[in-house]
Write an enzyme that holds these catalytic residues in place. Sequence first.
Site, mmCIF file in Angstrom:
data_model
loop_
_atom_site.group_PDB
_atom_site.id
_atom_site.type_symbol
_atom_site.label_atom_id
_atom_site.label_comp_id
_atom_site.label_asym_id
_atom_site.label_seq_id
_atom_site.Cartn_x
_atom_site.Cartn_y
_atom_site.Cartn_z
ATOM 1 N N CYS A 113 -3.039 7.389 -4.785
ATOM 2 C CA CYS A 113 -2.840 5.941 -4.686
ATOM 3 C C CYS A 113 -1.440 5.547 -5.142
ATOM 4 O O CYS A 113 -1.092 5.692 -6.310
ATOM 5 C CB CYS A 113 -3.889 5.181 -5.488
ATOM 6 S SG CYS A 113 -3.834 3.389 -5.224
ATOM 7 N N CYS B 127 0.854 -1.186 0.000
ATOM 8 C CA CYS B 127 0.000 0.000 0.000
ATOM 9 C C CYS B 127 0.889 1.234 0.000
ATOM 10 O O CYS B 127 1.644 1.461 0.951
ATOM 11 C CB CYS B 127 -0.917 -0.005 1.221
ATOM 12 S SG CYS B 127 -2.050 1.409 1.296
#
Length: 336
Positions: free
Chosen positions: A255, A90
């Site tokens: 992101c 992530c």
Amino acid sequence: MSKSTFVCIDAHTCGNPVRLIKEGGPELLGNTMSEKRQYFLEHYDWIRKGLMFEPRGHDMMSGSILYPPHHSDNDFAILFIETSGCLPMCGHGTIGTITIAIEEGLIIPKIPGKIRMETPAGLVEIDYQQTKGKVDWVKLTNVKSYLAAEGLTIECPQLGVLTFDVAYGGNFYAIIDPQENFSGVHQFSAGQIIQYSQTLRTLINTRYPNAFVHPENETIRDVSHILWTGSPIDETSSGRNAVFYGDKAIDRSPCGTGTSARLAQLYAKGKLKLDEPFIHESFIGSKFIGRVQEETTLNGIKAIIPSIQGWAKIYGYNTITIDPEDDPYAYGFQVI
């Protein structure tokens, strides 16, 4: 099960939340973070649900737990938890976690300004800049990323036939660029994007079963995110995206793994040069700076090593309890 207590520090990376569990994380069995990720999912997924889902979390909630490294050359290992599960990697979670860990003194890097972090997806090398106790920015050199497929098609019930590519940047992304039946993310609301994505992700994985599997780790598989692209808000930016994840979330940051996948896609198509800055906007307009650091291969597949730079801010300190004997919603819930 008796009452459990978790001491947490909350932050956001360019708008998207990161909850670092400072105390209360479970001991995990395994020789790597990939193995420990599987052990956590089998034995402790109630922790993820309790801390990420409502009422203690929300649809966009994301978090992390720190562990000792498995190799003495590295600084620490990390487990990512969020509403959609335990991601192998992530990007926004890394930037937020590093910011929290450095500012709060949770880790002392072997080399100031540099960190070697073990993730379930592999080793991630990190640079950061700190001024007067505050972390100004974090730059992560991500895992090997690659274009897995291009020119695939799917029938979207609301929009019609869509063409898309699939790229890997730590997770598998279906990337949908502007085309005949999709004019660009700038023309749609977050609610619309979520509605389309909920159906589309299932349709893609059903139509292309076992098509997207990491060549060196079969536990990383299937499209987990949908990345919709379009014109940026700031004309100096390179592009804008809306990344769908979980069951009904749009990433408020640009992101990190999504940007890595986007870089891999564009570089493979000859639309991005080595070391060329790619300023990637989120749906709310916050920015990451992405670069293709070098070319490489992944089990014989052409790939890149991308870097992502962004910032994060700490905003809160929480002591959270999960007590199933007292609270019927101890393990959380989702309203979908």
